[in-house]
Design a protein around this motif. Structure first.
Motif, mmCIF file in Angstrom:
data_model
loop_
_atom_site.group_PDB
_atom_site.id
_atom_site.type_symbol
_atom_site.label_atom_id
_atom_site.label_comp_id
_atom_site.label_asym_id
_atom_site.label_seq_id
_atom_site.Cartn_x
_atom_site.Cartn_y
_atom_site.Cartn_z
ATOM 1 N N ARG A 111 0.823 -1.212 0.000
ATOM 2 C CA ARG A 111 0.000 0.000 0.000
ATOM 3 C C ARG A 111 0.858 1.263 0.000
ATOM 4 O O ARG A 111 0.439 2.296 -0.517
ATOM 5 C CB ARG A 111 -0.941 0.003 1.189
ATOM 6 C CG ARG A 111 -2.049 -1.017 1.037
ATOM 7 C CD ARG A 111 -2.995 -1.001 2.191
ATOM 8 N NE ARG A 111 -4.042 -1.992 1.985
ATOM 9 C CZ ARG A 111 -5.046 -2.164 2.796
ATOM 10 N NH1 ARG A 111 -5.183 -1.408 3.874
ATOM 11 N NH2 ARG A 111 -5.946 -3.084 2.548
ATOM 12 N N PRO A 116 -2.914 1.083 -6.232
ATOM 13 C CA PRO A 116 -3.869 0.075 -5.768
ATOM 14 C C PRO A 116 -3.955 -1.190 -6.622
ATOM 15 O O PRO A 116 -4.035 -2.293 -6.089
ATOM 16 C CB PRO A 116 -5.200 0.828 -5.750
ATOM 17 C CG PRO A 116 -4.815 2.259 -5.526
ATOM 18 C CD PRO A 116 -3.505 2.425 -6.254
ATOM 19 N N ALA A 119 -0.857 -3.225 -5.928
ATOM 20 C CA ALA A 119 -0.901 -3.751 -4.560
ATOM 21 C C ALA A 119 -1.824 -4.958 -4.486
ATOM 22 O O ALA A 119 -1.480 -5.983 -3.882
ATOM 23 C CB ALA A 119 -1.344 -2.663 -3.585
ATOM 24 N N ALA A 120 -2.987 -4.869 -5.111
ATOM 25 C CA ALA A 120 -3.932 -5.993 -5.110
ATOM 26 C C ALA A 120 -3.338 -7.197 -5.824
ATOM 27 O O ALA A 120 -3.508 -8.348 -5.377
ATOM 28 C CB ALA A 120 -5.247 -5.567 -5.770
#
Length: 159
Positions: A111, A116, A119-120
């Motif tokens: 994070r 995003p 990161a996911a």
């Protein structure tokens, strides 16, 4: 089709997959470098998992280089990592508590250093890796986990 043709076709498919992942996630080697360097800085300072690493990693540079190759292979499907992580983890004095901490630090780091989508992408893979390693460690300690069960060593403090 010759062996060379097959190898060439495989390499082309791998490159196409890697290029697609890069385009969809924004992940590149520079991001992997930042992620690995930042994450393992936190690991070294962590009261729970830091000592596990400190007892086994004397020279961090080669370890970090291997982890960068590992995450390139895992996140981008580059195939540059040729190691075998499971045998290295089986003898470690670790259980679900350690894997949970590893994941928490990794998620915190993704994070901080990744957009995003990236990161996911990293976290989806990290969760699968942690689950697989935990199952392997449990099995190596003669514990067969059922669906949804976690491996806890008898001496590990419970949350």
């Amino acid at each position: 089709m010759t062996h060379a043709d097959t190898a060439e076709a495989f390499a082309a498919r791998r490159k196409a997959a890697t290029d697609r992942i890069r385009a969809e996630t924004g992940i590149d080697e520079a991001m992997i470098d930042r992620l690995v360097e930042t994450f393992y800085g936190k690991v070294r300072d962590d009261a729970l998992i830091g000592p596990v690493f400190a007892a086994r990693v004397e020279d961090w540079d080669p370890h970090l280089a291997q982890m960068k190759l590992f995450w390139s292979s895992v996140a981008l499907s580059t195939g540059v990592y040729q190691g075998r992580p499971m045998p290295k983890h089986l003898p470690l004095p670790i259980d679900a508590t350690h894997f949970d901490r590893w994941l928490a630090l990794f998620e915190e780091t993704t994070r901080e250093v990744c957009p995003p989508v990236a990161a996911a992408h990293f976290m989806e893979r990290a969760r699968r890796i942690a689950e697989s390693l935990e199952l392997g460690v449990a099995n190596a300690n003669s514990v067969l986990l059922g669906s949804g069960e976690r491996y806890r060593r008898p001496w590990t403090p419970r949350d």
